[in-house]
Enzyme design. Structure first.
Site, short mmCIF file in Angstrom:
data_model
loop_
_atom_site.label_atom_id
_atom_site.label_comp_id
_atom_site.label_asym_id
_atom_site.label_seq_id
_atom_site.Cartn_x
_atom_site.Cartn_y
_atom_site.Cartn_z
CB SER A 155 -22.60 27.54 34.49
OG SER A 155 -23.97 27.40 34.27
CG HIS B 141 -24.56 31.95 31.97
ND1 HIS B 141 -24.51 31.89 33.35
CD2 HIS B 141 -24.38 30.67 31.54
CE1 HIS B 141 -24.32 30.64 33.73
NE2 HIS B 141 -24.24 29.88 32.65
#
Length: 253
Positions: A84, A233
């Site tokens: 990320s 994620h």
């Protein structure tokens, strides 16, 4: 800036960077699956974990932090893994200092810009009266008013620590709140990174879309894009064995 880090394992150097609101500890379980083949450096990025705080918080600065870390540790070249926000950092680093990068792994993020989408989390964190906080439970109760997912609350509460008998946030909450748009900043470069790059997304996540392929190709022509099944994620937390197997296969060749 001198970053805090943890070192483990034996073998070729691999530097790991966490995401927003995270720390080096988030990747320790993955590190255990890699430490037989790699010397692992798990870093706290600036304004996170036990690394210093700064009013400057952008990918240019974080890439420079990484360069200073490499030089301080006497590492001429290493492979890099970033998740990320950490993925954006390692992309910026590879494009800025390509001579220091062997292989690149970007976990569930693309070079494109991302809109700000952490407002509720920031509202919850800022709603905690940190100066008068008496317990971790009190902090979680306040976060519950903003964040329904217990797992997310527990992840955020890892940032809660004690300093001189009082509670404090490890993260630099004021700067992150003020400059949150920087975390979604687009990664660009006039010159591509020619080394091997793996973009590893979560199959249930929309952070790496099919429409991102062109941008990835332009900046990282020697790329491979995969998606880990049954994960979103937080792929390293949801499917650690699959992530470790993928990393060993890509980085070990």
């Amino acid at each position: 800036m001198k970053l805090n880090f943890r070192k483990t394992g034996t073998g070729k150097p691999l530097v790991i960077l966490h995401g927003l609101f995270g720390s080096a500890d988030n990747w320790m379980s993955i590190a255990k699956g890699l430490e037989e083949n790699f010397t692992l450096y798990l870093l706290d990025q600036r304004n996170h974990g036990d690394s210093p705080h700064s009013d400057t918080w952008n990918y240019k600065a974080m890439a420079k932090d990484l360069k200073e870390f490499m030089e301080a540790e006497g590492l001429e070249k290493a492979s890099f893994l970033g998740h990320s926000m950490g993925g954006k950092t390692v992309m910026k680093f590879a494009l800025t200092y390509p001579e220091m990068v062997n292989k690149l792994v970007v976990a569930d993020i693309a070079p494109r810009p991302y809109p700000v989408h952490h407002q509720t989390i920031l509202e919850g964190l800022n709603a905690v009266d940190i100066k008068n906080l008496s317990s971790r439970k009190e902090a979680e109760d306040k976060l519950t008013e903003y964040i329904s997912e217990r797992g997310v609350r527990q992840f955020l509460l890892k940032n809660l620590t004690r300093k001189e008998g009082a509670f404090a946030w490890k993260i630099n909450l004021p700067v992150i709140t003020k400059q949150i748009e920087n975390v979604g900043e687009e990664i660009t470069s006039d010159k591509p990174f020619s080394g091997p790059a793996l973009f590893m997304g979560g199959a249930n996540s929309d952070y790496i879309k099919s429409s991102d392929k062109e941008d990835i190709e332009n900046l990282f022509p020697d790329n491979h894009i995969i998606h880990i099944k049954n994960t979103g994620h937080w792929l390293h937390a949801e499917q650690p064995e699959a992530v470790v197997a993928t990393l060993n296969a890509f980085l070990g060749t």
